[in-house]
Motif scaffolding. Structure first.
Motif, short mmCIF file in Angstrom:
data_model
loop_
_atom_site.label_atom_id
_atom_site.label_comp_id
_atom_site.label_asym_id
_atom_site.label_seq_id
_atom_site.Cartn_x
_atom_site.Cartn_y
_atom_site.Cartn_z
N UNK A 147 0.78 -1.24 0.00
CA UNK A 147 0.00 0.00 0.00
C UNK A 147 0.81 1.29 0.00
N UNK A 148 2.08 1.23 -0.30
CA UNK A 148 2.91 2.43 -0.26
C UNK A 148 2.83 3.21 -1.57
N UNK A 149 3.20 4.47 -1.52
CA UNK A 149 3.16 5.34 -2.69
C UNK A 149 4.57 5.47 -3.27
N UNK A 150 4.74 4.85 -4.45
CA UNK A 150 5.99 4.94 -5.19
C UNK A 150 5.75 5.60 -6.56
N UNK A 151 4.68 6.37 -6.68
CA UNK A 151 4.34 6.99 -7.96
C UNK A 151 5.52 7.82 -8.46
N UNK A 152 5.88 7.59 -9.71
CA UNK A 152 6.94 8.31 -10.42
C UNK A 152 8.33 8.12 -9.79
N UNK A 153 8.47 7.12 -8.94
CA UNK A 153 9.77 6.86 -8.30
C UNK A 153 10.77 6.31 -9.32
N UNK A 154 12.02 6.61 -9.11
CA UNK A 154 13.11 6.11 -9.94
C UNK A 154 13.66 4.87 -9.25
N UNK A 155 13.18 3.70 -9.68
CA UNK A 155 13.53 2.45 -9.03
C UNK A 155 14.25 1.50 -9.99
N UNK A 156 14.91 2.04 -11.00
CA UNK A 156 15.64 1.21 -11.94
C UNK A 156 16.68 0.37 -11.23
N UNK A 157 16.76 -0.90 -11.63
CA UNK A 157 17.69 -1.87 -11.05
C UNK A 157 17.43 -2.17 -9.57
N UNK A 158 16.25 -1.79 -9.09
CA UNK A 158 15.92 -2.03 -7.68
C UNK A 158 15.89 -3.53 -7.38
#
Length: 135
Positions: free
Chosen positions: A19-30
């Motif tokens: 339920x967390x908000x990661x909208x538009x987050x930069x999570x490349x290679x996460x």
């Protein structure tokens, strides 16, 4: 919560990001294998080359997300909103996309092996060649 805090939590063994908000987050290679991201907002997130193997993304909002080259093997994407998502060369082997909304999504060159698309919304979806069982 910023990206460094997420990495710290994940490294410490926490996998619950429900339920967390990661909208538009930069999570490349996460590195988020086995994470619970169910019900999370990942709309327009950059998740290229992210490791989401065995992740729970059921009911997640991935509208417009970049999932190019992402590892989604055995991921639970039931009921996920993937409208307009880019899954170029994503590995979806064994992924459960049952009842997912894939309208306008691009699965070009994605690996469709054993993908479950039962009840998925596929209007205007670009599917890999040779896919799929429910065509």
């Amino acid at each position: 919560m910023n990206w460094n805090q997420i990495v710290e939590r994940y490294t410490a063994g926490d996998r619950d990001f429900h339920g967390m908000n990661f909208a538009e987050a930069k999570l490349g290679r996460a590195e988020l294998a086995d994470a619970d991201l169910s019900g999370s907002d990942l709309s327009r997130a950059a998740l290229g080359r992210a490791n989401l193997r065995h992740a729970n993304l059921s009911g997640a909002n991935l509208h417009g997300a970049d999932l190019c080259h992402a590892d989604l093997r055995d991921a639970d994407l039931r009921g996920a909103d993937l409208r307009g998502a880019i899954l170029l060369r994503a590995d979806l082997t064994g992924a459960n996309l049952e009842n997912a909304d894939l309208r306008w999504a691009s699965l070009t060159e994605a690996s469709p092996l054993d993908m479950d698309l039962s009840g998925a919304h596929l209007d205007r979806t670009i599917l890999p060649k040779g896919c799929c069982s429910n065509e």
